[in-house]
Design a protein around this motif. Sequence first.
Motif, PDB file in Angstrom:
ATOM      1  N   ALA A  40       7.785  36.584 -24.824  1.00 16.29           N
ATOM      2  CA  ALA A  40       8.135  36.593 -23.394  1.00 16.29           C
ATOM      3  C   ALA A  40       6.938  37.020 -22.554  1.00 16.29           C
ATOM      4  CB  ALA A  40       9.303  37.554 -23.161  1.00 16.29           C
ATOM      5  N   SER A  41       6.938  36.627 -21.282  1.00  6.00           N
ATOM      6  CA  SER A  41       5.864  37.042 -20.367  1.00  6.00           C
ATOM      7  C   SER A  41       6.210  38.427 -19.819  1.00  6.00           C
ATOM      8  CB  SER A  41       5.760  36.065 -19.205  1.00  6.00           C
ATOM      9  OG  SER A  41       5.633  34.755 -19.679  1.00  6.00           O
ATOM     10  N   PRO A  59       1.988  26.319 -19.750  1.00 12.95           N
ATOM     11  CA  PRO A  59       2.732  27.235 -18.887  1.00 12.95           C
ATOM     12  C   PRO A  59       3.545  28.221 -19.729  1.00 12.95           C
ATOM     13  CG  PRO A  59       3.771  25.073 -18.931  1.00 12.95           C
ATOM     14  CD  PRO A  59       2.493  24.946 -19.681  1.00 12.95           C
ATOM     15  N   PRO A  60       3.947  29.362 -19.153  1.00 11.31           N
ATOM     16  CA  PRO A  60       4.748  30.320 -19.924  1.00 11.31           C
ATOM     17  C   PRO A  60       6.085  29.704 -20.349  1.00 11.31           C
ATOM     18  CG  PRO A  60       4.676  30.928 -17.589  1.00 11.31           C
ATOM     19  CD  PRO A  60       3.701  29.807 -17.775  1.00 11.31           C
ATOM     20  N   LEU A  61       6.673  30.254 -21.411  1.00 16.59           N
ATOM     21  CA  LEU A  61       7.943  29.720 -21.934  1.00 16.59           C
ATOM     22  C   LEU A  61       9.034  29.729 -20.864  1.00 16.59           C
ATOM     23  CD1 LEU A  61       8.075  31.318 -25.495  1.00 16.59           C
ATOM     24  CD2 LEU A  61       7.444  28.972 -24.854  1.00 16.59           C
ATOM     25  N   GLU A  62       8.987  30.725 -19.989  1.00 13.12           N
ATOM     26  CA  GLU A  62      10.001  30.818 -18.937  1.00 13.12           C
ATOM     27  C   GLU A  62       9.971  29.567 -18.052  1.00 13.12           C
ATOM     28  OE1 GLU A  62       8.006  33.230 -19.892  1.00 13.12           O
ATOM     29  OE2 GLU A  62       9.201  35.038 -20.229  1.00 13.12           O
ATOM     30  N   ALA A  63       8.766  29.009 -17.824  1.00 10.96           N
ATOM     31  CA  ALA A  63       8.656  27.804 -16.990  1.00 10.96           C
ATOM     32  C   ALA A  63       9.259  26.602 -17.712  1.00 10.96           C
ATOM     33  CB  ALA A  63       7.194  27.537 -16.641  1.00 10.96           C
ATOM     34  N   GLY A  69      14.313  28.038 -32.307  1.00  9.29           N
ATOM     35  CA  GLY A  69      12.894  27.705 -32.147  1.00  9.29           C
ATOM     36  C   GLY A  69      12.034  28.961 -32.078  1.00  9.29           C
ATOM     37  N   ILE A  70      12.512  29.965 -31.352  1.00 15.10           N
ATOM     38  CA  ILE A  70      11.743  31.212 -31.212  1.00 15.10           C
ATOM     39  C   ILE A  70      11.689  31.942 -32.556  1.00 15.10           C
ATOM     40  CG2 ILE A  70      11.765  33.502 -30.121  1.00 15.10           C
ATOM     41  CD1 ILE A  70      12.844  32.100 -27.570  1.00 15.10           C
ATOM     42  N   ALA A  71      12.830  31.936 -33.272  1.00 10.33           N
ATOM     43  CA  ALA A  71      12.864  32.619 -34.573  1.00 10.33           C
ATOM     44  C   ALA A  71      11.942  31.930 -35.585  1.00 10.33           C
ATOM     45  CB  ALA A  71      14.293  32.650 -35.106  1.00 10.33           C
ATOM     46  N   PRO A  93       6.879  28.585 -29.628  1.00  7.09           N
ATOM     47  CA  PRO A  93       8.101  27.900 -30.050  1.00  7.09           C
ATOM     48  C   PRO A  93       8.371  26.649 -29.239  1.00  7.09           C
ATOM     49  CG  PRO A  93       8.618  29.914 -28.835  1.00  7.09           C
ATOM     50  CD  PRO A  93       7.133  29.855 -28.955  1.00  7.09           C
ATOM     51  N   ARG A  94       9.124  25.750 -29.847  1.00 14.98           N
ATOM     52  CA  ARG A  94       9.566  24.558 -29.138  1.00 14.98           C
ATOM     53  C   ARG A  94      10.900  24.881 -28.475  1.00 14.98           C
ATOM     54  NH1 ARG A  94      13.464  21.577 -29.936  1.00 14.98           N
ATOM     55  NH2 ARG A  94      13.605  19.591 -28.855  1.00 14.98           N
TER      56      ARG A  94
END
Length: 357
Positions: free
Chosen positions: A21-22, A188-192, A262-264, A271-272
């Motif tokens: 996470a950012s 870009p960050p995952l949040e985007a 994906g994150i795990a 992650p995708r």
Amino acid sequence: MNWLRREDLEDQELHRLAPCASKSRDSGGRRWLEPEDPLRTSFQRDRDRIIHSTAFRRLQHKTQVFAADTGDHYRSRMTHSLEVSQMARSAANALRLNADLAEAVALAHDLGHPPFGHVGERALDDLMAHDGGFRHNAQGTRIVDLLEQRGRDGFGLNLTLLVRRSLLKGEVPEGFPLSPDLVRTEPPPLEAVLVDHCDKIAYLCHDLDDAIRAGLVAIDDVTELRLWQEASTRTGSSHLARIHSEMVAILMHDLVETCAQGIAAAPAGRPRLGHSGSIQVASDELLRFLRERFYRSTRVLEEMAVGQRKIEAVARRLLDNPNAIPEKMRQRAGPCSDARVVCDYIAGMTDRFLMQQ
Ligand code: MG
């Protein structure tokens, strides 16, 4: 009484958020150095600046699919942005990503949209064909970097680098005047990326809802859609609002579950983020359906054609007489061609203001 200071919130992020996470302490900073806020993290502050901006208020009068003044209950870009921000916040929280960043990006993601949606975007891109082109995402950064003013010339809303970079999803036309620090070096960050998926879920579901309410799509046709069938089976209801809400829930829950996997699966890498295979198929089917029956329906195309002609006429008139553009607008646009000032000016207009020109 104890109160939470910004530093406490930043410390909480370190414990609460996933490693990918950012963190707001890593926001990349602001172009104009400002003291930190005692209460809010940098992303919370960015979100508040976006909500208080003129460009955000204008979204209320900008087209999502129907011209913004054709009905009281159709989505405008503002209601769309609010729906996206609510979805992105929930999904980010569930995935232990930074919900404040996701919320800020979601609220700002359509700030650069011109009047009359994608038709307006194409008209302005044609106008600027030899001068850097036009895309709403790139225009969003011009708005937050330059065109919105908080009293310091040349720094716009002075948002953090991570929020500004998040607005640049998709293609940026060659030669478009971006701030030099936005020339992209990292993804870009995952949040985007998450906001992008929530954007799509929001518009697929609410455009279907608007199309049915407008009588442009018949319920009999909609019942062929996989997502509709699944939602109506789960709710056991034929009520439009119930099915709409269930479709959003199916898409959101699938997104969160698949992203969590994906994150795990990528503890150290990137992650995708996306949907599972079967839901992706159902979502693509809905998009095709909307394209054929709604976005390219006679009523929508006619409304959009009116908007396009109006944009072209106003652009011609302003290019012939650039002095008709308010002086304030020219100053904010910074050093650039007359055509770019005209483009900035028209892109900022609401549907209603454009039609009054
Ligand atoms: Mg959008």
